[in-house]
Design an enzyme around this catalytic site. Structure first.
Site, PDB file in Angstrom:
ATOM      1  N   THR A  66       0.542  -1.157  -0.103  1.00 15.64           N
ATOM      2  CA  THR A  66      -0.188   0.243  -0.038  1.00 15.64           C
ATOM      3  C   THR A  66       1.028   1.361  -0.252  1.00 15.64           C
ATOM      4  O   THR A  66       1.919   1.665   0.654  1.00 15.64           O
ATOM      5  CB  THR A  66      -1.216   0.321   1.464  1.00 15.64           C
ATOM      6  OG1 THR A  66      -0.441   0.467   2.109  1.00 15.64           O
ATOM      7  CG2 THR A  66      -1.360  -1.043   1.214  1.00 15.64           C
ATOM      8  N   GLY A  95      -1.247  -4.007  10.744  1.00 18.96           N
ATOM      9  CA  GLY A  95      -1.415  -3.327  11.949  1.00 18.96           C
ATOM     10  C   GLY A  95      -2.619  -3.885  12.007  1.00 18.96           C
ATOM     11  O   GLY A  95      -3.685  -4.274  10.822  1.00 18.96           O
ATOM     12  N   ASP A  96      -4.219  -3.496  13.539  1.00 21.78           N
ATOM     13  CA  ASP A  96      -5.150  -4.204  13.511  1.00 21.78           C
ATOM     14  C   ASP A  96      -6.487  -2.757  12.404  1.00 21.78           C
ATOM     15  O   ASP A  96      -6.925  -3.391  11.701  1.00 21.78           O
ATOM     16  CB  ASP A  96      -6.230  -3.190  14.707  1.00 21.78           C
ATOM     17  CG  ASP A  96      -5.544  -4.528  16.316  1.00 21.78           C
ATOM     18  OD1 ASP A  96      -5.547  -5.603  15.142  1.00 21.78           O
ATOM     19  OD2 ASP A  96      -5.369  -3.801  16.573  1.00 21.78           O
ATOM     20  N   GLY A  97      -5.540  -1.568  11.320  1.00 29.34           N
ATOM     21  CA  GLY A  97      -5.843  -1.142  10.517  1.00 29.34           C
ATOM     22  C   GLY A  97      -6.119  -1.773   8.925  1.00 29.34           C
ATOM     23  O   GLY A  97      -6.840  -1.645   9.133  1.00 29.34           O
ATOM     24  N   THR A  98      -4.834  -2.000   9.311  1.00 27.16           N
ATOM     25  CA  THR A  98      -5.281  -2.716   7.496  1.00 27.16           C
ATOM     26  C   THR A  98      -5.718  -4.468   7.882  1.00 27.16           C
ATOM     27  O   THR A  98      -5.908  -3.883   6.661  1.00 27.16           O
ATOM     28  CB  THR A  98      -3.800  -3.250   8.007  1.00 27.16           C
ATOM     29  OG1 THR A  98      -2.799  -1.946   7.586  1.00 27.16           O
ATOM     30  CG2 THR A  98      -3.272  -4.207   6.444  1.00 27.16           C
ATOM     31  N   LEU A  99      -6.162  -4.593   9.337  1.00 30.63           N
ATOM     32  CA  LEU A  99      -6.745  -5.820   8.932  1.00 30.63           C
ATOM     33  C   LEU A  99      -8.111  -5.006   8.771  1.00 30.63           C
ATOM     34  O   LEU A  99      -8.846  -5.873   7.910  1.00 30.63           O
ATOM     35  CB  LEU A  99      -6.717  -6.364  10.807  1.00 30.63           C
ATOM     36  CG  LEU A  99      -7.786  -8.106  10.533  1.00 30.63           C
ATOM     37  CD1 LEU A  99      -7.687  -8.835   9.657  1.00 30.63           C
ATOM     38  CD2 LEU A  99      -7.641  -8.149  11.570  1.00 30.63           C
ATOM     39  N   ASP A 157     -19.835 -16.466  18.360  1.00 29.73           N
ATOM     40  CA  ASP A 157     -20.988 -16.689  19.209  1.00 29.73           C
ATOM     41  C   ASP A 157     -22.099 -15.700  18.577  1.00 29.73           C
ATOM     42  O   ASP A 157     -23.362 -15.801  19.136  1.00 29.73           O
ATOM     43  CB  ASP A 157     -20.844 -16.023  20.836  1.00 29.73           C
ATOM     44  CG  ASP A 157     -20.810 -14.861  21.002  1.00 29.73           C
ATOM     45  OD1 ASP A 157     -20.263 -14.844  19.912  1.00 29.73           O
ATOM     46  OD2 ASP A 157     -20.189 -13.822  21.725  1.00 29.73           O
ATOM     47  N   LEU A 183     -23.092 -12.921  18.742  1.00 32.02           N
ATOM     48  CA  LEU A 183     -23.072 -11.772  19.342  1.00 32.02           C
ATOM     49  C   LEU A 183     -22.021 -10.951  19.217  1.00 32.02           C
ATOM     50  O   LEU A 183     -21.093 -11.191  19.432  1.00 32.02           O
ATOM     51  CB  LEU A 183     -23.810 -12.501  21.241  1.00 32.02           C
ATOM     52  CG  LEU A 183     -24.581 -12.624  20.882  1.00 32.02           C
ATOM     53  CD1 LEU A 183     -24.910 -13.230  21.985  1.00 32.02           C
ATOM     54  CD2 LEU A 183     -26.319 -12.565  20.492  1.00 32.02           C
ATOM     55  N   GLU A 201      -9.258   2.826  13.313  1.00 31.20           N
ATOM     56  CA  GLU A 201      -9.631   3.572  12.823  1.00 31.20           C
ATOM     57  C   GLU A 201     -11.051   4.684  12.727  1.00 31.20           C
ATOM     58  O   GLU A 201     -11.892   4.103  13.819  1.00 31.20           O
ATOM     59  CB  GLU A 201     -10.389   3.130  11.425  1.00 31.20           C
ATOM     60  CG  GLU A 201      -9.094   2.583  10.352  1.00 31.20           C
ATOM     61  CD  GLU A 201      -8.666   2.717  10.006  1.00 31.20           C
ATOM     62  OE1 GLU A 201      -8.939   3.452   9.221  1.00 31.20           O
ATOM     63  OE2 GLU A 201      -7.264   2.608  10.391  1.00 31.20           O
TER      64      GLU A 201
END
Length: 313
Positions: A40, A68-72, A226, A228, A284
């Protein structure tokens, strides 16, 4: 040898020069797997690369989020935008894997995936088990791990990146202490089946996953499959106890919510506020006065280890 897979690695540009990442790719290729790499450079690249993967004559078995979590988050959002967000993942949808290269990697840590060895993490994407997990949506925004809001979100956003690297979760407590005089609470109305609450709160968390803010278990009982989502609310404490609560939220590792927070599980939740609420969805940012939150059961096929924590099955 296990069956070979075709991986499509979307690599955050910040991590592209890392030698351990290059070695990880070579290791997986040497094991007989295919690894296509896209790096990217600017906003919109992740969605474009996901579209490329889905439009290929031979689809990849797994699209791997390298970052990181943002890319995921961006990979999952682009995938669901293509396949639809109100139904279980179709059998032909590529699985999602993660090569954790961010600062916190909360989603990967919550699943007990390797975050210190890129070679092991990418090998797992090529050889691990594929399970179906949930995702979530707030208004038109998708997240897969956790959405947080309130003062803690402000602290997380303002914490010095250098301090985060040096001190980890303690950096957020330092940031909170430095802003103690202007930690204004948020005020909102929460409504879900069998649950209603209105008032001032210091922090809120809506979890599909368990962890946020560098490993803080804001939704310690959340499970990814689950059907939820978990809500954790921290009502505004009196002034003498604000810093103590921040310490529990941002520094403790064992269930800081116990005995204080209000919690519930839900499939659909509405949140209404007279002022803009600042949220953080998997890293994000988002702002809105009205939130419609819903779980997307079984929306994502995800590559996991043999017995991951945070899953029912």
């Amino acid at each position: 040898m296990t069956e070979t897979r075709r991986l499509f690695l979307i690599l955050n540009g910040k991590s592209a020069p890392r030698e351990d990442v290059r070695s990880a790719i070579s290791r997986v290729r040497d094991a007989g797997h295919e690894v296509a790499v896209r790096v990217t450079y600017e906003p919109g690249d992740v969605a474009r690369f996901v579209g490329e993967a889905l439009g290929a004559d031979t689809r990849p078995d797994a699209i791997v989020a390298g970052g990181g979590d943002g890319t995921l988050n961006q990979v999952v959002a682009a995938l669901l935008d293509t396949h639809g967000q109100a139904q279980a993942a179709p059998s032909g949808q590529p699985a999602v894997g993660v090569l954790p290269l961010g600062t916190a990697n909360d989603f990967a840590v919550g699943l007990e995936l390797s975050t210190e060895d890129p070679g092991a993490a990418l090998t797992l994407c090529a050889e691990g088990e594929i399970r179906t997990i949930d995702a979530a949506r707030i208004n038109e925004r998708v997240f897969v791990n956790l959405a947080s809001g309130g003062t803690v979100t402000q602290i997380t956003r303002e914490a010095d990146p250098r301090a985060k690297r040096l001190f980890g979760g303690a950096a957020y407590l330092i940031a909170g202490a430095s802003h103690i005089g202007r930690l204004a609470p948020s005020n909102a109305r929460f409504s879900a089946e069998g649950f209603s609450w209105e008032g001032e709160f210091l922090a809120m968390a809506i979890g599909n996953g368990r962890l946020a803010g560098g490993g803080v278990p804001l939704c310690p009982e959340a499970q990814l499959d689950d059907g939820l989502l978990d809500l954790t609310l921290f009502p505004q404490p009196d002034a003498d106890h604000v810093l103590g609560l921040l310490s529990r939220l941002l520094h403790e590792t064992e269930a800081p919510v116990e005995g204080y927070a209000k919690t519930t599980r839900f499939s659909s939740l509405t949140v209404e506020s007279d002022a803009e609420l600042s949220l953080n969805l998997d890293g994000e940012p988002m702002q809105a006065k009205s939130l419609k939150v819903e779980v997307l059961p079984g929306a994502v096929r995800f590559v996991t280890g043999p017995a991951p924590k945070g899953l029912v099955s």
